[in-house]
Design a protein around this motif. Structure first.
Motif, PDB file in Angstrom:
ATOM      1  N   THR A  61       0.825  -1.207   0.000  1.00  0.00           N
ATOM      2  CA  THR A  61       0.000   0.000   0.000  1.00  0.00           C
ATOM      3  C   THR A  61       0.862   1.260   0.000  1.00  0.00           C
ATOM      4  OG1 THR A  61      -1.735  -1.203   1.176  1.00  0.00           O
ATOM      5  CG2 THR A  61      -1.847   1.198   1.226  1.00  0.00           C
ATOM      6  N   LEU A  62       1.842   1.319   0.884  1.00  0.00           N
ATOM      7  CA  LEU A  62       2.685   2.510   0.971  1.00  0.00           C
ATOM      8  C   LEU A  62       3.611   2.655  -0.238  1.00  0.00           C
ATOM      9  CD1 LEU A  62       3.613   2.439   4.774  1.00  0.00           C
ATOM     10  CD2 LEU A  62       1.957   3.930   3.625  1.00  0.00           C
ATOM     11  N   ASN A  63       4.166   1.543  -0.720  1.00  0.00           N
ATOM     12  CA  ASN A  63       5.047   1.628  -1.886  1.00  0.00           C
ATOM     13  C   ASN A  63       4.285   2.041  -3.138  1.00  0.00           C
ATOM     14  OD1 ASN A  63       7.730   1.091  -1.026  1.00  0.00           O
ATOM     15  ND2 ASN A  63       7.140  -1.027  -0.675  1.00  0.00           N
ATOM     16  N   GLN A  64       3.093   1.506  -3.288  1.00  0.00           N
ATOM     17  CA  GLN A  64       2.299   1.848  -4.468  1.00  0.00           C
ATOM     18  C   GLN A  64       1.892   3.322  -4.443  1.00  0.00           C
ATOM     19  OE1 GLN A  64      -1.788   0.572  -4.768  1.00  0.00           O
ATOM     20  NE2 GLN A  64      -1.398  -0.147  -6.845  1.00  0.00           N
ATOM     21  N   ARG A  65       1.502   3.812  -3.300  1.00  0.00           N
ATOM     22  CA  ARG A  65       0.970   5.176  -3.212  1.00  0.00           C
ATOM     23  C   ARG A  65       2.027   6.248  -3.004  1.00  0.00           C
ATOM     24  NH1 ARG A  65      -4.465   3.949   0.338  1.00  0.00           N
ATOM     25  NH2 ARG A  65      -5.349   2.538  -1.197  1.00  0.00           N
ATOM     26  N   LYS A  75      -2.598  -1.679 -11.960  1.00  0.00           N
ATOM     27  CA  LYS A  75      -2.699  -2.260 -10.620  1.00  0.00           C
ATOM     28  C   LYS A  75      -2.995  -3.758 -10.681  1.00  0.00           C
ATOM     29  CE  LYS A  75      -4.813  -1.581  -6.137  1.00  0.00           C
ATOM     30  NZ  LYS A  75      -5.690  -0.756  -5.324  1.00  0.00           N
ATOM     31  N   LYS A  76      -3.773  -4.188 -11.690  1.00  0.00           N
ATOM     32  CA  LYS A  76      -4.114  -5.616 -11.775  1.00  0.00           C
ATOM     33  C   LYS A  76      -2.872  -6.474 -12.041  1.00  0.00           C
ATOM     34  CE  LYS A  76      -5.500  -5.561 -16.624  1.00  0.00           C
ATOM     35  NZ  LYS A  76      -6.591  -5.741 -17.553  1.00  0.00           N
ATOM     36  N   LEU A  77      -1.804  -5.872 -12.562  1.00  0.00           N
ATOM     37  CA  LEU A  77      -0.535  -6.584 -12.723  1.00  0.00           C
ATOM     38  C   LEU A  77       0.357  -6.415 -11.503  1.00  0.00           C
ATOM     39  CD1 LEU A  77       0.361  -5.770 -16.438  1.00  0.00           C
ATOM     40  CD2 LEU A  77      -0.529  -7.908 -15.523  1.00  0.00           C
TER      41      LEU A  77
END
Length: 135
Positions: A61-65, A75-77
């Motif tokens: 969550t933190l790395n993505q955002r 995101k689905k990948l």
């Protein structure tokens, strides 16, 4: 030359953000491990796995955002790749725990820290270049 410096700065910036995220998820990981192992007498490997997975969820969550927010891969990948990376690192983490306990006589508490240290750099490399790769 300027382009190389900017690219190196961006990698350094991402790595530093990754480390900050890692500190947060490591604290959650280790706190979960100690709580389960000490308070609820859950086996150290199971406690370690649960702690690792809690940290992995927070880390995604933190790395993505924040850390890799400019990455364009869908995101689905990202999520399946992230889960594969975390499962691989979890396996490596558990092998590290068992190894340092059996070969070096390290305590279960310290084995968790050894697993965290070993998997950090592999995790960053896979997450940066595979999970959150740019299109």
């Amino acid at each position: 030359m300027k382009r190389d410096i900017r690219a190196a700065y961006k990698v350094l910036q991402e790595f530093l953000r990754f480390i900050l995220v890692g500190i947060v998820n490591t604290l959650c990981n280790y706190t979960s491990f100690v709580l389960l192992y000490t308070t609820f007498n859950v086996n150290y490997l199971i406690s370690g796995a649960i702690g690792f997975l809690i940290g992995a969820y927070i880390g995604f969550t933190l790395n993505q955002r924040w850390t890799f927010k400019g990455r364009l891969l869908e995101k689905k990948l990202q999520l399946p790749r992230y889960l594969y990376t975390q499962l691989f690192c979890l396996l490596l983490h558990m092998v590290t725990q068992v190894s340092v306990i059996n070969l070096c006589g390290i305590s279960e508490y310290m084995s968790q820290l050894f697993g965290i240290i070993i998997t950090t750099f592999i995790n960053f490399t896979l997450i940066r270049f595979w999970v959150f790769q740019q299109k």
